[in-house]
Design a protein around this motif. Sequence first.
Motif, PDB file in Angstrom:
ATOM      1  N   MET A   1     -21.133  -5.414 -47.616  1.00 50.96           N
ATOM      2  CA  MET A   1     -21.046  -4.144 -48.312  1.00 50.96           C
ATOM      3  C   MET A   1     -20.806  -3.046 -47.284  1.00 50.96           C
ATOM      4  SD  MET A   1     -23.536  -2.806 -51.203  1.00 50.96           S
ATOM      5  CE  MET A   1     -22.718  -1.772 -52.370  1.00 50.96           C
ATOM      6  N   VAL A   2     -19.983  -2.085 -47.687  1.00 49.78           N
ATOM      7  CA  VAL A   2     -19.677  -0.982 -46.801  1.00 49.78           C
ATOM      8  C   VAL A   2     -20.990  -0.333 -46.335  1.00 49.78           C
ATOM      9  CG1 VAL A   2     -19.383   0.687 -48.687  1.00 49.78           C
ATOM     10  CG2 VAL A   2     -18.262   1.078 -46.516  1.00 49.78           C
ATOM     11  N   LYS A   3     -21.028   0.032 -45.079  1.00 46.71           N
ATOM     12  CA  LYS A   3     -22.268   0.546 -44.503  1.00 46.71           C
ATOM     13  C   LYS A   3     -22.420   2.046 -44.744  1.00 46.71           C
ATOM     14  CE  LYS A   3     -22.315  -3.059 -41.014  1.00 46.71           C
ATOM     15  NZ  LYS A   3     -22.248  -3.377 -39.594  1.00 46.71           N
ATOM     16  N   GLN A   4     -23.648   2.480 -44.738  1.00 44.51           N
ATOM     17  CA  GLN A   4     -23.964   3.888 -44.984  1.00 44.51           C
ATOM     18  C   GLN A   4     -23.298   4.794 -43.944  1.00 44.51           C
ATOM     19  OE1 GLN A   4     -25.691   4.712 -47.818  1.00 44.51           O
ATOM     20  NE2 GLN A   4     -25.083   6.797 -47.340  1.00 44.51           N
ATOM     21  N   THR A   5     -23.127   4.309 -42.721  1.00 43.56           N
ATOM     22  CA  THR A   5     -22.477   5.134 -41.689  1.00 43.56           C
ATOM     23  C   THR A   5     -21.065   5.523 -42.124  1.00 43.56           C
ATOM     24  OG1 THR A   5     -21.843   3.119 -40.518  1.00 43.56           O
ATOM     25  CG2 THR A   5     -23.793   4.288 -39.701  1.00 43.56           C
ATOM     26  N   PHE A   6     -20.375   4.633 -42.825  1.00 48.95           N
ATOM     27  CA  PHE A   6     -19.044   4.960 -43.335  1.00 48.95           C
ATOM     28  C   PHE A   6     -19.144   5.991 -44.453  1.00 48.95           C
ATOM     29  CE2 PHE A   6     -15.504   4.341 -46.293  1.00 48.95           C
ATOM     30  CZ  PHE A   6     -14.443   4.596 -45.439  1.00 48.95           C
ATOM     31  N   LEU A   7     -20.060   5.768 -45.362  1.00 51.59           N
ATOM     32  CA  LEU A   7     -20.218   6.679 -46.500  1.00 51.59           C
ATOM     33  C   LEU A   7     -20.622   8.082 -46.058  1.00 51.59           C
ATOM     34  CD1 LEU A   7     -22.011   4.227 -48.955  1.00 51.59           C
ATOM     35  CD2 LEU A   7     -19.574   4.836 -48.889  1.00 51.59           C
ATOM     36  N   ASN A   8     -21.286   8.180 -44.906  1.00 51.73           N
ATOM     37  CA  ASN A   8     -21.723   9.484 -44.396  1.00 51.73           C
ATOM     38  C   ASN A   8     -20.644  10.225 -43.607  1.00 51.73           C
ATOM     39  OD1 ASN A   8     -24.266   9.090 -45.513  1.00 51.73           O
ATOM     40  ND2 ASN A   8     -25.148   8.296 -43.620  1.00 51.73           N
ATOM     41  N   LEU A   9     -19.516   9.583 -43.371  1.00 45.19           N
ATOM     42  CA  LEU A   9     -18.442  10.228 -42.605  1.00 45.19           C
ATOM     43  C   LEU A   9     -17.872  11.430 -43.363  1.00 45.19           C
ATOM     44  CD1 LEU A   9     -16.369   7.129 -41.391  1.00 45.19           C
ATOM     45  CD2 LEU A   9     -17.783   8.634 -39.984  1.00 45.19           C
ATOM     46  N   PRO A  10     -17.300  12.370 -42.617  1.00 48.93           N
ATOM     47  CA  PRO A  10     -16.592  13.470 -43.287  1.00 48.93           C
ATOM     48  C   PRO A  10     -15.442  12.896 -44.135  1.00 48.93           C
ATOM     49  CG  PRO A  10     -16.832  13.903 -40.934  1.00 48.93           C
ATOM     50  CD  PRO A  10     -17.300  12.496 -41.166  1.00 48.93           C
ATOM     51  N   ASP A  11     -15.143  13.543 -45.238  1.00 48.39           N
ATOM     52  CA  ASP A  11     -14.131  13.046 -46.166  1.00 48.39           C
ATOM     53  C   ASP A  11     -12.790  12.781 -45.495  1.00 48.39           C
ATOM     54  OD1 ASP A  11     -15.818  12.941 -48.322  1.00 48.39           O
ATOM     55  OD2 ASP A  11     -15.200  14.869 -49.153  1.00 48.39           O
ATOM     56  N   GLU A  12     -12.375  13.638 -44.611  1.00 50.03           N
ATOM     57  CA  GLU A  12     -11.078  13.478 -43.963  1.00 50.03           C
ATOM     58  C   GLU A  12     -11.004  12.180 -43.158  1.00 50.03           C
ATOM     59  OE1 GLU A  12      -7.307  14.153 -43.605  1.00 50.03           O
ATOM     60  OE2 GLU A  12      -8.606  15.494 -44.738  1.00 50.03           O
ATOM     61  N   LYS A  13     -12.087  11.860 -42.453  1.00 44.92           N
ATOM     62  CA  LYS A  13     -12.107  10.622 -41.659  1.00 44.92           C
ATOM     63  C   LYS A  13     -12.159   9.396 -42.577  1.00 44.92           C
ATOM     64  CE  LYS A  13     -14.055   8.591 -37.513  1.00 44.92           C
ATOM     65  NZ  LYS A  13     -14.977   8.777 -36.391  1.00 44.92           N
ATOM     66  N   LYS A  14     -12.943   9.483 -43.651  1.00 42.18           N
ATOM     67  CA  LYS A  14     -12.995   8.377 -44.611  1.00 42.18           C
ATOM     68  C   LYS A  14     -11.613   8.137 -45.215  1.00 42.18           C
ATOM     69  CE  LYS A  14     -16.605   9.658 -47.065  1.00 42.18           C
ATOM     70  NZ  LYS A  14     -17.684   9.791 -48.024  1.00 42.18           N
ATOM     71  N   LYS A  15     -10.912   9.205 -45.554  1.00 42.72           N
ATOM     72  CA  LYS A  15      -9.567   9.076 -46.130  1.00 42.72           C
ATOM     73  C   LYS A  15      -8.599   8.438 -45.134  1.00 42.72           C
ATOM     74  CE  LYS A  15      -9.891  12.938 -49.334  1.00 42.72           C
ATOM     75  NZ  LYS A  15      -9.487  14.315 -49.633  1.00 42.72           N
ATOM     76  N   ARG A  16      -8.711   8.818 -43.876  1.00 47.28           N
ATOM     77  CA  ARG A  16      -7.836   8.258 -42.841  1.00 47.28           C
ATOM     78  C   ARG A  16      -8.090   6.755 -42.667  1.00 47.28           C
ATOM     79  NH1 ARG A  16      -9.398  11.163 -38.471  1.00 47.28           N
ATOM     80  NH2 ARG A  16     -10.340   9.421 -37.392  1.00 47.28           N
ATOM     81  N   ASP A  41      -4.166   2.295 -36.522  1.00 49.35           N
ATOM     82  CA  ASP A  41      -3.629   3.149 -37.581  1.00 49.35           C
ATOM     83  C   ASP A  41      -4.611   4.258 -37.960  1.00 49.35           C
ATOM     84  OD1 ASP A  41      -1.682   3.914 -39.430  1.00 49.35           O
ATOM     85  OD2 ASP A  41      -2.409   2.541 -40.981  1.00 49.35           O
ATOM     86  N   ALA A  42      -5.906   3.944 -37.977  1.00 47.23           N
ATOM     87  CA  ALA A  42      -6.930   4.924 -38.345  1.00 47.23           C
ATOM     88  C   ALA A  42      -7.330   5.814 -37.175  1.00 47.23           C
ATOM     89  CB  ALA A  42      -8.163   4.212 -38.888  1.00 47.23           C
ATOM     90  N   ASN A  43      -6.891   5.435 -35.981  1.00 46.98           N
ATOM     91  CA  ASN A  43      -7.243   6.169 -34.762  1.00 46.98           C
ATOM     92  C   ASN A  43      -8.768   6.220 -34.565  1.00 46.98           C
ATOM     93  OD1 ASN A  43      -6.655   7.509 -32.387  1.00 46.98           O
ATOM     94  ND2 ASN A  43      -6.704   9.533 -33.368  1.00 46.98           N
ATOM     95  N   ILE A  44      -9.370   5.020 -34.650  1.00 46.25           N
ATOM     96  CA  ILE A  44     -10.808   4.894 -34.398  1.00 46.25           C
ATOM     97  C   ILE A  44     -11.008   3.758 -33.400  1.00 46.25           C
ATOM     98  CG2 ILE A  44     -11.552   5.766 -36.654  1.00 46.25           C
ATOM     99  CD1 ILE A  44     -12.048   2.814 -37.501  1.00 46.25           C
ATOM    100  N   ALA A  45     -12.183   3.722 -32.799  1.00 47.33           N
ATOM    101  CA  ALA A  45     -12.521   2.645 -31.863  1.00 47.33           C
ATOM    102  C   ALA A  45     -12.837   1.369 -32.649  1.00 47.33           C
ATOM    103  CB  ALA A  45     -13.719   3.048 -31.021  1.00 47.33           C
ATOM    104  N   ARG A  46     -12.562   0.237 -32.027  1.00 50.65           N
ATOM    105  CA  ARG A  46     -12.847  -1.053 -32.667  1.00 50.65           C
ATOM    106  C   ARG A  46     -14.334  -1.159 -33.037  1.00 50.65           C
ATOM    107  NH1 ARG A  46      -9.953  -5.817 -32.927  1.00 50.65           N
ATOM    108  NH2 ARG A  46     -11.198  -7.663 -33.348  1.00 50.65           N
ATOM    109  N   GLY A  47     -15.186  -0.708 -32.152  1.00 49.38           N
ATOM    110  CA  GLY A  47     -16.630  -0.747 -32.420  1.00 49.38           C
ATOM    111  C   GLY A  47     -17.005   0.083 -33.639  1.00 49.38           C
ATOM    112  N   LYS A  51     -19.173  -0.571 -37.223  1.00 50.17           N
ATOM    113  CA  LYS A  51     -20.270   0.290 -37.669  1.00 50.17           C
ATOM    114  C   LYS A  51     -20.108   0.639 -39.146  1.00 50.17           C
ATOM    115  CE  LYS A  51     -21.550   2.630 -33.414  1.00 50.17           C
ATOM    116  NZ  LYS A  51     -21.694   3.922 -32.753  1.00 50.17           N
ATOM    117  N   TYR A  52     -18.862   0.570 -39.627  1.00 52.88           N
ATOM    118  CA  TYR A  52     -18.576   0.930 -41.011  1.00 52.88           C
ATOM    119  C   TYR A  52     -18.516  -0.271 -41.949  1.00 52.88           C
ATOM    120  CZ  TYR A  52     -16.929   5.056 -38.472  1.00 52.88           C
ATOM    121  OH  TYR A  52     -16.827   6.136 -37.633  1.00 52.88           O
ATOM    122  N   PHE A  53     -18.061  -1.422 -41.422  1.00 53.29           N
ATOM    123  CA  PHE A  53     -17.874  -2.632 -42.228  1.00 53.29           C
ATOM    124  C   PHE A  53     -18.386  -3.844 -41.453  1.00 53.29           C
ATOM    125  CE2 PHE A  53     -14.290   0.274 -42.913  1.00 53.29           C
ATOM    126  CZ  PHE A  53     -14.437   0.555 -44.263  1.00 53.29           C
TER     127      PHE A  53
END
Length: 176
Positions: A1-16, A41-47, A51-53
């Motif tokens: 299940m998607v982790k709370q750290t992802f759900l807590n991200l700013p909307d713009e980052k979640k959309k990206r 593609d999302a311009n995020i670190a692998r780690g 943390k999100y999934f």
Amino acid sequence: MVKQTFLNLPDEKKKRITAALLHEFNNHALNDAQVARIVKDANIARGAFYKYFDDLTDAYTYLYRIAIQEIHMNMQPLEKFDPAFFYDRVCEFISETQHSKYEAMMKLHMLRNEAALPGAMKTNSEQLLKMSPEMWSAMVLSHEVINSVFADPENREKNLKRFKESLYLIDRGSKR
């Protein structure tokens, strides 16, 4: 299940990140998907991805549920068998899926990904066992006709016609 750290991200980052997931799963079956392409593609670190999934399946499940909500897939059968209900829902699903941003993902889901998913994403067999034979038949046929339409779009109308005829045969047989 998607982790709370992802759900807590700013909307713009979640959309990206969600857009990167959509790009990956529109172009690659789950077994061929790569975290490396998503994070690039999302311009995020692998780690950060982990943390999100939990893994790719977790990310896919998250996106699949969004897609189903946006496509308005409601196949919860009524208490009484109604052939028109199933036929209309399948036609609506196919129509809303086609030309949507989820079209490629849904086709890959039905044709390749569904078989690769763990039990949690598959139809709940206990729920199916509690259904009447008519409801069970309609659910199975609904799934199969969606697969057929995605796999063989040239015969869409023939498959839908046969589906509708089959639903009404089931209905007549249940009234005997």
